[in-house]
Design a protein around this motif. Structure first.
Motif, PDB file in Angstrom:
ATOM      1  N   PHE A  95      -4.343  20.340 -14.376  1.00  0.00           N
ATOM      2  CA  PHE A  95      -3.421  19.852 -13.353  1.00  0.00           C
ATOM      3  C   PHE A  95      -2.048  20.452 -13.664  1.00  0.00           C
ATOM      4  CE2 PHE A  95      -6.733  16.683 -12.899  1.00  0.00           C
ATOM      5  CZ  PHE A  95      -6.773  16.506 -11.524  1.00  0.00           C
ATOM      6  N   TYR A  96      -1.611  21.361 -12.818  1.00  0.00           N
ATOM      7  CA  TYR A  96      -0.385  22.102 -13.085  1.00  0.00           C
ATOM      8  C   TYR A  96       0.872  21.261 -12.868  1.00  0.00           C
ATOM      9  CZ  TYR A  96      -3.311  26.311 -12.980  1.00  0.00           C
ATOM     10  OH  TYR A  96      -4.257  27.265 -13.245  1.00  0.00           O
ATOM     11  N   SER A  97       0.844  20.370 -11.898  1.00  0.00           N
ATOM     12  CA  SER A  97       2.067  19.629 -11.555  1.00  0.00           C
ATOM     13  C   SER A  97       1.708  18.373 -10.778  1.00  0.00           C
ATOM     14  CB  SER A  97       3.005  20.508 -10.716  1.00  0.00           C
ATOM     15  OG  SER A  97       2.325  21.030  -9.580  1.00  0.00           O
ATOM     16  N   TRP A  98       2.595  17.370 -10.916  1.00  0.00           N
ATOM     17  CA  TRP A  98       2.455  16.101 -10.208  1.00  0.00           C
ATOM     18  C   TRP A  98       3.797  15.720  -9.604  1.00  0.00           C
ATOM     19  CZ3 TRP A  98      -2.062  12.911 -10.362  1.00  0.00           C
ATOM     20  CH2 TRP A  98      -3.096  13.389 -11.200  1.00  0.00           C
ATOM     21  N   SER A  99       3.779  15.069  -8.467  1.00  0.00           N
ATOM     22  CA  SER A  99       5.020  14.514  -7.926  1.00  0.00           C
ATOM     23  C   SER A  99       4.721  13.228  -7.161  1.00  0.00           C
ATOM     24  CB  SER A  99       5.743  15.516  -7.008  1.00  0.00           C
ATOM     25  OG  SER A  99       5.026  15.720  -5.802  1.00  0.00           O
ATOM     26  N   TYR A 100       5.722  12.367  -7.128  1.00  0.00           N
ATOM     27  CA  TYR A 100       5.632  11.063  -6.461  1.00  0.00           C
ATOM     28  C   TYR A 100       6.905  10.910  -5.642  1.00  0.00           C
ATOM     29  CZ  TYR A 100       5.428   5.902  -6.138  1.00  0.00           C
ATOM     30  OH  TYR A 100       5.399   4.603  -5.693  1.00  0.00           O
ATOM     31  N   GLN A 101       6.761  10.693  -4.316  1.00  0.00           N
ATOM     32  CA  GLN A 101       7.916  10.658  -3.435  1.00  0.00           C
ATOM     33  C   GLN A 101       8.032   9.321  -2.701  1.00  0.00           C
ATOM     34  OE1 GLN A 101       7.240  14.289  -1.011  1.00  0.00           O
ATOM     35  NE2 GLN A 101       9.047  15.122  -2.034  1.00  0.00           N
ATOM     36  N   LEU A 102       9.275   8.877  -2.542  1.00  0.00           N
ATOM     37  CA  LEU A 102       9.596   7.687  -1.766  1.00  0.00           C
ATOM     38  C   LEU A 102      10.646   8.057  -0.723  1.00  0.00           C
ATOM     39  CD1 LEU A 102      10.019   5.123  -4.703  1.00  0.00           C
ATOM     40  CD2 LEU A 102       8.058   5.279  -3.148  1.00  0.00           C
ATOM     41  N   SER A 103      10.398   7.709   0.519  1.00  0.00           N
ATOM     42  CA  SER A 103      11.356   7.948   1.596  1.00  0.00           C
ATOM     43  C   SER A 103      11.634   6.630   2.307  1.00  0.00           C
ATOM     44  CB  SER A 103      10.801   8.969   2.603  1.00  0.00           C
ATOM     45  OG  SER A 103      10.585  10.222   1.981  1.00  0.00           O
ATOM     46  N   GLY A 104      12.921   6.296   2.461  1.00  0.00           N
ATOM     47  CA  GLY A 104      13.308   5.026   3.071  1.00  0.00           C
ATOM     48  C   GLY A 104      12.735   4.846   4.460  1.00  0.00           C
ATOM     49  N   ASN A 105      12.323   3.616   4.755  1.00  0.00           N
ATOM     50  CA  ASN A 105      11.706   3.323   6.048  1.00  0.00           C
ATOM     51  C   ASN A 105      12.087   1.908   6.480  1.00  0.00           C
ATOM     52  OD1 ASN A 105      10.138   3.381   8.357  1.00  0.00           O
ATOM     53  ND2 ASN A 105       8.200   3.058   7.273  1.00  0.00           N
ATOM     54  N   GLN A 106      13.391   1.743   6.795  1.00  0.00           N
ATOM     55  CA  GLN A 106      13.920   0.470   7.305  1.00  0.00           C
ATOM     56  C   GLN A 106      13.601  -0.704   6.376  1.00  0.00           C
ATOM     57  OE1 GLN A 106      12.352   0.194  11.311  1.00  0.00           O
ATOM     58  NE2 GLN A 106      13.864   1.628  12.103  1.00  0.00           N
ATOM     59  N   GLY A 107      13.861  -0.517   5.108  1.00  0.00           N
ATOM     60  CA  GLY A 107      13.669  -1.584   4.138  1.00  0.00           C
ATOM     61  C   GLY A 107      12.412  -1.473   3.311  1.00  0.00           C
ATOM     62  N   SER A 108      11.513  -0.571   3.686  1.00  0.00           N
ATOM     63  CA  SER A 108      10.330  -0.283   2.875  1.00  0.00           C
ATOM     64  C   SER A 108      10.319   1.227   2.618  1.00  0.00           C
ATOM     65  CB  SER A 108       9.059  -0.736   3.596  1.00  0.00           C
ATOM     66  OG  SER A 108       8.903  -0.035   4.824  1.00  0.00           O
ATOM     67  N   PHE A 109       9.208   1.752   2.126  1.00  0.00           N
ATOM     68  CA  PHE A 109       9.123   3.182   1.825  1.00  0.00           C
ATOM     69  C   PHE A 109       7.899   3.809   2.464  1.00  0.00           C
ATOM     70  CE2 PHE A 109      11.555   2.034  -2.112  1.00  0.00           C
ATOM     71  CZ  PHE A 109      12.642   2.866  -1.900  1.00  0.00           C
ATOM     72  N   SER A 110       8.061   5.024   2.943  1.00  0.00           N
ATOM     73  CA  SER A 110       6.909   5.914   3.105  1.00  0.00           C
ATOM     74  C   SER A 110       6.748   6.592   1.754  1.00  0.00           C
ATOM     75  CB  SER A 110       7.166   6.956   4.198  1.00  0.00           C
ATOM     76  OG  SER A 110       7.322   6.341   5.449  1.00  0.00           O
ATOM     77  N   SER A 111       5.563   6.555   1.195  1.00  0.00           N
ATOM     78  CA  SER A 111       5.376   7.047  -0.162  1.00  0.00           C
ATOM     79  C   SER A 111       4.191   8.001  -0.223  1.00  0.00           C
ATOM     80  CB  SER A 111       5.176   5.892  -1.143  1.00  0.00           C
ATOM     81  OG  SER A 111       4.083   5.080  -0.753  1.00  0.00           O
ATOM     82  N   SER A 112       4.192   8.843  -1.248  1.00  0.00           N
ATOM     83  CA  SER A 112       3.116   9.825  -1.387  1.00  0.00           C
ATOM     84  C   SER A 112       3.032  10.315  -2.815  1.00  0.00           C
ATOM     85  CB  SER A 112       3.327  11.004  -0.428  1.00  0.00           C
ATOM     86  OG  SER A 112       4.618  11.551  -0.606  1.00  0.00           O
TER      87      SER A 112
END
Length: 812
Positions: free
Chosen positions: A497-514
């Motif tokens: 596994f060369y790389s990992w990432s975890y993202q959070l984007s604001g969504n009116q008080g919650s997050f879209s995450s990936s």
């Protein structure tokens, strides 16, 4: 900061995803809302949901990522268990197309799975006993009662091989732990609440191979199971995060991709909740990280006012407000400058924290107003030399940005291209400046480029890790059992596994995450080489291609210990020699196939077989600053070398041409020398860092000098030469740092041409890109590439990149 949140995510997703192929299949048109969720304990670490269907065998068959995570032997054992049980003729008709939950639970210092399989019809104890008795000859069935329910043990005859099962409300529950299974029926064990179940069910995508649910507060508990020591700054950010997350899997053969929603409940004391009301932004600081960065966390905000208001409220809850107020008051009393109205707006909407492969830490902060920054620099910092400063007052960055900079009390910092880079030691910043000067960026690597293409370009919080670079940190912090598996490259594939990432984007008080995990691939950039050679240390120059014998080519490279290697096109090493120093600029191959190369202290001329020609190598009397220029004046070839503030000259036999080094220039000669013959005069031209252009004759005598007005700023880009048939129509071009080009004639006054505005770190070159007789201006500044005609300054094109780009050398 030596603990990374991504370590948690890697193993967290790894354990869950690895069992999907083994115990479940999916049917994208027939997902069911699970009834089993209401019986699971409240402290469940994570849950995977999928539908049992034969379709999975065509999708996940030989899915290499699963084998890499759970190990080759475990994969074989569990696959056999799946075939014996779920696909058995007796049980298959009852579970085909039904919902399966795979949940994970803590049991002492280990993680134990629990399987919940919905059955298509009601079964009584007698029917179930008969059914299990016919499952297979490889298992011994052992029934027993506990907590008022009938349990069955399916024993394969080896230690710890018993799978315990029980049936309740049309659901078969199974686990290798009696204790975990018993929690389902224990009325004293608190179960998942209704609101959490509704969240999971509502975010269950029916068109995905599986859905993954977990409770945010269990992430830190999961990390504690894996790790042998306390949290650092990264993991400390999630320790107070509440709520739940629902992800759906996007199937990709060579990557894990999970996307979904993260809800925040009772997370007012969490730093990350400050970003839930922001909107996703393009993040650029990852492009400024040095090549040896192992991991980083990048934050971006869209509304600075609401962020700072929320941060102050958080400090109040954490009882940090009085301590920070004291630091701010000390600054304001001494400087007579408002911290909130003057200092805070200087900085932009993005900041980051990174850990290097040697476990040093750096911080990066984008500067929004460079003029205000310069005006107030001395009010909050003190210069310590080498363009490095130190904060006069403690906790100012903590007050501005919160938790990520809590450990930087009075850090040192330097500024490059409107980016403040901070560290706890000046040596870290000196190393960074060297990496920046040499354009040795993480973003220039194939791994980073491939991962950037995989993940979202906009986010509010991005965690990124390259396990290979962070290997020592990971192994130091994992408990022995997990570290052993991570290190075992034969049985497991964590290294792939060369790389990992975890993202959070604001969504009116919650997050879209990936979450994204990049696995080895033969199809990506840098994926599958035709051949590979393992060297002792890293390569410090690009590969050069030269003629070997007039028909064949060979490849020349140099590694960090200054050993020069020659390889044939099929990867066979032809020879190797140790040079005294790094090769500067571009080596030059002559008609006799010999090659001229310059290091800081020596001049080399060698043949394609690696043997030095007679008279070489030659020790230089002054340190060279770039590679050689070869000129043919009066039918005699000479080698000219820039050496800081003077020029050295040699014959092809390696004999020194006297006189050149006696004529020093002001400043430092930048890049290579230019040569041309106009009329009866042979010219050697040098551009210096002080924005001066020197015209020498072939004997080293200064013909004239042009000093250009750049408002006292030094220049750093190569000069360009456009030579015609006479001095009147021939020019030297030199770029300043503010968007202008100086057109310097061989005779007469220089002319300043304003092309636009660019950053101080802009790269200028003078090359033919239009296919005409004239060369053109090429400027790379931040995320814009521009090309202009040198004849009339008209624009050929402008291209804007999504991400910030760096100066690169393209090799074909």
């Amino acid at each position: 900061m030596k603990k990374t949140i991504i370590i948690t995510v890697i193993l967290f997703i790894a354990v869950i995803a690895a069992t999907i192929y083994l115990f479940g299949d999916f049917n994208k048109n027939n997902k069911q809302d699970s009834k089993a969720l209401q019986y699971l304990p409240e402290n469940t670490l994570a849950i995977a949901s999928f539908t049992n269907d034969q379709t999975v065998d065509t999708i996940f068959n030989d899915y290499e990522l699963f084998k890499a995570i759970i190990g080759q032997q475990n994969f074989s054992h569990l696959k056999r268990l799946k075939e014996d049980l779920l696909q058995n003729d007796q049980l298959a008709p009852l579970v085909d197309g039904q919902q399966i939950l795979l949940s994970f639970h803590q049991e002492k210092e280990q993680i134990t799975p629990l399987y919940s399989v919905q059955v298509g019809q009601s079964l009584d104890d007698k029917t179930l006993a008969t059914l299990l008795g016919n499952v297979g000859k490889n298992y011994k069935i052992q029934p027993f009662d506990t907590l008022g329910h009938r349990f069955y043990g399916l024993n394969q005859g080896t230690k710890d091989s018993t799978l315990y099962c029980s049936y309740f409300h049309e659901i078969i529950f199974a686990s290798y732990s009696k204790k975990v299974l018993a929690q389902i029926f224990d009325k004293n064990v608190k179960k998942i609440n209704t609101k959490q179940i509704e969240f999971f069910v509502n975010h269950n995508n029916k068109n995905t191979p599986l859905s993954l649910y977990f409770f945010n507060e269990q992430l830190s508990q999961f990390a504690r199971i894996l790790m042998k020591s306390k949290f650092g700054n990264y993991l400390g950010l999630i320790d107070s995060l509440k709520g739940q997350t629902s992800w759906n899997m996007n199937f990709k053969k060579d990557a894990f991709i999970f996307k979904g929603e993260t809800a925040l409940t009772d997370s007012k004391n969490s730093y990350l909740q400050l970003f839930a009301t922001q909107t996703a932004q393009v993040q650029a600081l990852g492009n400024y990280l040095p090549k040896n960065a192992a991991s980083y966390i990048d934050f971006s905000i869209s509304d600075p006012h609401s962020f700072r208001s929320g941060l102050k409220a958080l400090f109040l809850q954490q009882k940090e407000d009085s301590r920070l107020a004291k630091s701010i008051k000390n600054f304001e009393d001494d400087s007579q400058v408002s911290f909130d109205s003057i200092i805070a707006p200087i900085f932009n909407d993005e900041f980051a924290l990174a850990e290097l492969d040697n476990q040093d830490a750096i911080g990066l902060i984008s500067i929004s107003d460079s003029t205000q920054f310069a005006d107030n620099l001395k009010k909050f910092s003190t210069a310590v030399g080498d363009s490095i400063y130190q904060f006069k007052y403690s906790n100012l960055l903590y007050a501005l940005f919160g938790e990520p900079f809590k450990s930087f009390n009075r850090p040192y910092f330097t500024v490059v291209d409107n980016i403040m880079v901070i560290a706890s030691r000046t040596g870290i910043l000196r190393d960074y400046r060297e990496s920046f000067r040499e354009k040795q960026f993480l973003s220039g690597t194939a791994i980073f480029k491939n991962h950037a293409a995989l993940q979202n370009s906009r986010s509010n919080v991005t965690f990124y890790l390259e396990p290979k670079a962070g290997k020592s940190t990971i192994l130091n912090n994992l408990k022995t059992e997990f570290a052993k598996n991570f290190r075992d490259e034969e049985e497991y594939g964590f290294q792939n596994f060369y790389s990992w990432s975890y993202q959070l984007s604001g969504n009116q008080g919650s997050f879209s995450s990936s979450l994204y995990a990049l696995y080895k691939s033969d199809t990506r950039l840098g994926g599958k080489p035709e051949w590979a050679v393992q060297l002792e240390s890293r390569i410090i120059n690009k590969p050069w291609i030269f003629d070997q014998d007039g028909k064949n080519k060979f490849i020349l490279i140099q590694e960090q210990d200054h050993t020069v290697h020659a390889f044939s096109p099929d990867g066979k090493e032809l020879w190797q020699n140790l040079f005294q120093g790094e090769i500067l600029g571009e080596p030059i191959q002559l008609q006799d196939l010999s090659i001229i190369a310059v290091t800081k202290n020596r001049l080399y001329r060698f043949m394609p077989d690696g043997k030095n020609m007679t008279g070489f190598s030659v020790e230089l009397p002054s340190k060279a600053t770039y590679g050689a220029t070869l000129a043919n004046f009066n039918k005699e070839q000479r080698i000219y070398i820039p050496a800081t503030d003077r020029i050295l000259a040699y014959t092809l036999a390696g004999k020194k041409v006297e006189g050149f080094e006696n004529n020093s220039v002001d400043g430092r000669i930048i890049f290579d020398l230019k040569t041309t013959t106009l009329g009866q005069t042979n010219y050697i031209i040098a551009g210096t860092s002080t924005a001066s252009v020197y015209f020498f004759d072939q004997n080293g005598k200064i013909i004239h000098k042009k000093t250009l007005d750049t408002d006292g700023e030094s220049v750093k880009n190569p000069i360009g030469l456009m030579a015609a048939s006479d001095e009147k129509n021939s020019f030297i071009y030199l770029a300043d740092n503010k968007g202008s080009i100086f057109k310097v004639p061989f005779e007469g006054d220089a002319k300043k041409i304003k092309l636009g505005d660019w950053s101080r770190d802009a790269f200028f070159n003078f090359e033919d890109i239009s296919g005409g007789a004239d060369r053109d201006f090429v400027i790379l500044s931040k995320n814009k590439l521009n090309a202009y005609s040198a004849r009339d300054s008209s624009s050929y094109f402008e291209y804007k990149f999504y991400r910030r780009c760096q100066q690169q050398t393209l090799v074909f």
